[in-house]
Design a protein around this motif. Structure first.
Motif, PDB file in Angstrom:
ATOM      1  N   PRO A  14       0.832  -1.204   0.000  1.00  0.00           N
ATOM      2  CA  PRO A  14       0.000   0.000   0.000  1.00  0.00           C
ATOM      3  C   PRO A  14       0.869   1.257   0.000  1.00  0.00           C
ATOM      4  O   PRO A  14       1.985   1.260   0.525  1.00  0.00           O
ATOM      5  N   ALA A  15       0.339   2.286  -0.600  1.00  0.00           N
ATOM      6  CA  ALA A  15       1.050   3.563  -0.625  1.00  0.00           C
ATOM      7  C   ALA A  15       1.110   4.129   0.784  1.00  0.00           C
ATOM      8  O   ALA A  15       0.190   3.935   1.584  1.00  0.00           O
ATOM      9  N   PRO A  16       2.204   4.819   1.101  1.00  0.00           N
ATOM     10  CA  PRO A  16       2.267   5.423   2.438  1.00  0.00           C
ATOM     11  C   PRO A  16       1.180   6.482   2.585  1.00  0.00           C
ATOM     12  O   PRO A  16       0.748   7.074   1.597  1.00  0.00           O
ATOM     13  N   PRO A  17       0.740   6.694   3.809  1.00  0.00           N
ATOM     14  CA  PRO A  17      -0.319   7.699   4.014  1.00  0.00           C
ATOM     15  C   PRO A  17       0.177   9.085   3.584  1.00  0.00           C
ATOM     16  O   PRO A  17       1.352   9.416   3.731  1.00  0.00           O
ATOM     17  N   SER A  18      -0.717   9.854   3.029  1.00  0.00           N
ATOM     18  CA  SER A  18      -0.337  11.208   2.614  1.00  0.00           C
ATOM     19  C   SER A  18      -0.224  12.096   3.848  1.00  0.00           C
ATOM     20  O   SER A  18      -0.955  11.928   4.822  1.00  0.00           O
ATOM     21  N   PRO A  19       0.706  13.044   3.761  1.00  0.00           N
ATOM     22  CA  PRO A  19       0.925  13.920   4.952  1.00  0.00           C
ATOM     23  C   PRO A  19      -0.203  14.849   5.225  1.00  0.00           C
ATOM     24  O   PRO A  19      -1.068  15.130   4.560  1.00  0.00           O
TER      25      PRO A  19
END
Length: 126
Positions: free
Chosen positions: A121-126
């Motif tokens: 999964p893509a890292p969470p957006s800031p």
């Protein structure tokens, strides 16, 4: 024949759709699990080509062999296939786990489990 050679011969036989060669590499109680979770016996696995399966490419990439006592081994790798079944495209890259056994003087495949290979999964957006 080593476990690595068994995997290569199996992949080559699958690519060629050579049921007789595949039969020679499978244990009598072989069980295959397909990418959608269906379970096939040895006999069902061997008739897939007569039932509409076409392999244009079939290779096990990045095989990691884990031998256990010289009579069992697990192989984890990536299955890269260009395949169709009854006209529908089933091509892709899948996680493959193979169980090999050595009941006598040679290695045989006891099981093949083919499942989805997903990107992390893509890292969470800031």
């Amino acid at each position: 024949m080593t476990v690595q050679e068994l995997v290569q011969r199996w992949a080559d036989a699958e690519r060629r759709e050579d049921s007789a060669a595949i039969a020679d590499l499978l244990a009598d109680d072989f069980v295959g699990v397909g990418p959608l979770g269906f379970v096939l016996t040895r006999d069902q696995w061997l008739v897939r080509f007569r039932n509409g399966l076409i392999n244009r490419a079939f290779a096990v990439e990045e095989p990691q062999v884990h031998e256990h006592g010289g009579t069992a081994a697990i192989v984890v790798g990536v299955l890269a296939q260009e395949t169709s079944f009854q006209g529908g495209d089933n091509s892709g890259r899948f996680r493959v786990t193979l169980a090999a056994v050595r009941p006598a003087d040679r290695w045989l495949l006891a099981s093949a489990h083919i499942g989805p290979l997903q990107s992390p999964p893509a890292p969470p957006s800031p």
